[in-house]
Design an enzyme around this catalytic site. Structure first.
Site, PDB file in Angstrom:
ATOM      1  N   LYS A   8       6.055  -4.803 -16.609  1.00 23.51           N
ATOM      2  CA  LYS A   8       5.369  -5.087 -15.348  1.00 23.51           C
ATOM      3  C   LYS A   8       3.992  -5.697 -15.619  1.00 23.51           C
ATOM      4  O   LYS A   8       3.570  -6.631 -14.920  1.00 23.51           O
ATOM      5  CB  LYS A   8       5.227  -3.824 -14.503  1.00 23.51           C
ATOM      6  CG  LYS A   8       4.554  -4.128 -13.153  1.00 23.51           C
ATOM      7  CD  LYS A   8       4.301  -2.913 -12.306  1.00 23.51           C
ATOM      8  CE  LYS A   8       3.610  -3.309 -11.008  1.00 23.51           C
ATOM      9  NZ  LYS A   8       3.238  -2.149 -10.168  1.00 23.51           N
ATOM     10  N   GLY A  49      -4.671   8.580  -2.451  1.00 24.62           N
ATOM     11  CA  GLY A  49      -4.817   7.294  -1.796  1.00 24.62           C
ATOM     12  C   GLY A  49      -3.752   7.113  -0.731  1.00 24.62           C
ATOM     13  O   GLY A  49      -2.574   7.410  -0.943  1.00 24.62           O
ATOM     14  N   ALA A  50      -4.175   6.641   0.429  1.00 29.41           N
ATOM     15  CA  ALA A  50      -3.235   6.350   1.518  1.00 29.41           C
ATOM     16  C   ALA A  50      -3.378   4.890   1.907  1.00 29.41           C
ATOM     17  O   ALA A  50      -3.365   4.523   3.073  1.00 29.41           O
ATOM     18  CB  ALA A  50      -3.490   7.255   2.716  1.00 29.41           C
ATOM     19  N   GLY A  51      -3.516   4.048   0.879  1.00 30.95           N
ATOM     20  CA  GLY A  51      -3.621   2.622   1.108  1.00 30.95           C
ATOM     21  C   GLY A  51      -2.259   1.963   1.123  1.00 30.95           C
ATOM     22  O   GLY A  51      -1.249   2.588   1.471  1.00 30.95           O
ATOM     23  N   GLY A  72       0.110   3.887  -1.899  1.00 26.45           N
ATOM     24  CA  GLY A  72       0.273   5.321  -1.676  1.00 26.45           C
ATOM     25  C   GLY A  72       0.710   5.644  -0.268  1.00 26.45           C
ATOM     26  O   GLY A  72       1.539   6.534  -0.040  1.00 26.45           O
ATOM     27  N   GLU A  87      -8.568  -6.515  -9.735  1.00 24.28           N
ATOM     28  CA  GLU A  87      -8.423  -5.746 -10.977  1.00 24.28           C
ATOM     29  C   GLU A  87      -8.475  -6.684 -12.188  1.00 24.28           C
ATOM     30  O   GLU A  87      -7.577  -6.699 -13.025  1.00 24.28           O
ATOM     31  CB  GLU A  87      -7.112  -4.973 -10.945  1.00 24.28           C
ATOM     32  CG  GLU A  87      -7.062  -3.913  -9.859  1.00 24.28           C
ATOM     33  CD  GLU A  87      -5.710  -3.235  -9.752  1.00 24.28           C
ATOM     34  OE1 GLU A  87      -5.669  -2.004  -9.748  1.00 24.28           O
ATOM     35  OE2 GLU A  87      -4.683  -3.949  -9.671  1.00 24.28           O
TER      36      GLU A  87
END
Length: 307
Positions: free
Chosen positions: A185, A7-9, A12, A268
């Site tokens: 978290k 992922g390059a969102g 990431g 989510e």
């Protein structure tokens, strides 16, 4: 160390981009549409720690030729199933899979797919988003990546991973209590996500409303009860910080779930709020605010999916 960032969102792209900027051997596993955008415009980070545009190494799932030393898994939890199939060729006997997804349920899915040994625990603390141009915008100065063996062992491979992560422009830390940190978290995210999405406001908006602070503290108590019954009671220091955070006067703070919801995007809900509620019900714990928040989010997701 060869690192594959899945992922390059917003997440990431940020951590992988900083690692690449620091000279690490980083490749991004991306879908064809995102690959096209990154090849055209570069990986762009807009940050209070400094802007950068990189020409990233990219790979698509059908082009993975060998296993990587480490896989940083950064997709949204609802995209995990598809990501598992995509990254499978990158996972070999010596690969470390470091997930920084929200909640805890993803660990079971990763272990079922790859076995116990490759899967580490991970936590990231960063506030980032993708703008309409596909650029990664950092919204606050904090930036931390935490990882460790789920057993708590400070193993040789975690020491090697830690060495690769140091000096990349963000706080990197190996943890001997990574499951505890993941649970803490999750408590924070479930509390913040449930109350901001249910009441449709930031922390400051909710604190200023009649009974708002009390509701925020009540849902925190529901989440803490689940963690405690699961064997991971949060520390007193964490509880004090979190109580202050979720009731801060005038605070503009809101989790990414709330930001996504206000933009009409998928959230989510199952992984952050729904799973916490399911565990509460499994323990026979009354959780009225989690119940209301999850029902609210389920209705919202059905509308988004049908649109």
């Amino acid at each position: 160390m060869r690192i594959l960032v899945v992922g390059a969102g917003a997440t990431g792209g940020y951590f992988g981009g900083r690692l690449a900027q620091a000279g690490r051997d980083v490749t991004f596993l991306v879908r064809p549409k995102r690959a096209e955008q990154l090849r055209r415009d570069g990986l762009q980070i807009l940050s209070p720690h400094g802007d950068v545009t990189l020409a990233p190494q990219l790979v698509t799932a059908d082009r993975i030729a060998s296993a990587y030393d480490a896989v940083l898994l950064t997709v949204k939890a609802f995209a995990l199933e598809a990501a598992l199939a995509d990254l499978a060729p990158a996972v070999g006997p010596a690969t470390m899979v470091v997930p920084v997804l929200n909640g805890m349920g993803h660990l079971d899915k990763l272990i079922a797919r790859f076995g116990e040994t490759p899967v580490l625990g991970g936590v990231c603390l960063v506030a980032t988003t993708l703008d309409p141009q596909g650029r990664i915008k950092q919204l606050a100065e904090f930036q931390q990546l935490v990882y460790g063996e789920r057993s708590g062992e400070m193993s040789a491979r975690v020491t090697t991973l830690d060495s690769a992560m140091q000096g990349a422009g963000f706080i990197a830390r190996a943890s001997a209590v990574i499951l505890q940190e993941m649970w803490e978290k999750w408590i924070l995210l479930a509390t913040m996500g449930a109350i901001t999405c249910l009441l449709r406001g930031t922390v400051g908006d909710i604190e200023a409303a009649p009974g708002g602070a009390g509701l925020a503290l009540a849902v925190l108590d529901e989440c803490v009860s689940v963690a405690t019954r699961s064997g991971y009671p949060p520390s007193e220091a964490f509880l004090e910080r979190t109580k202050a955070s979720v009731t801060a006067k005038g605070s503009s703070a809101a989790p990414s779930m709330y930001r996504d919801l206000t933009q009409g995007l998928p959230v989510e809900a199952d992984q952050i709020v729904g799973d916490m509620l399911a565990r509460a019900q499994g323990f026979g714990l009354a959780s009225p605010i989690l119940t209301a928040a999850y029902a609210n989010l389920t209705i919202y997701l059905r509308r988004v999916t049908a649109a």
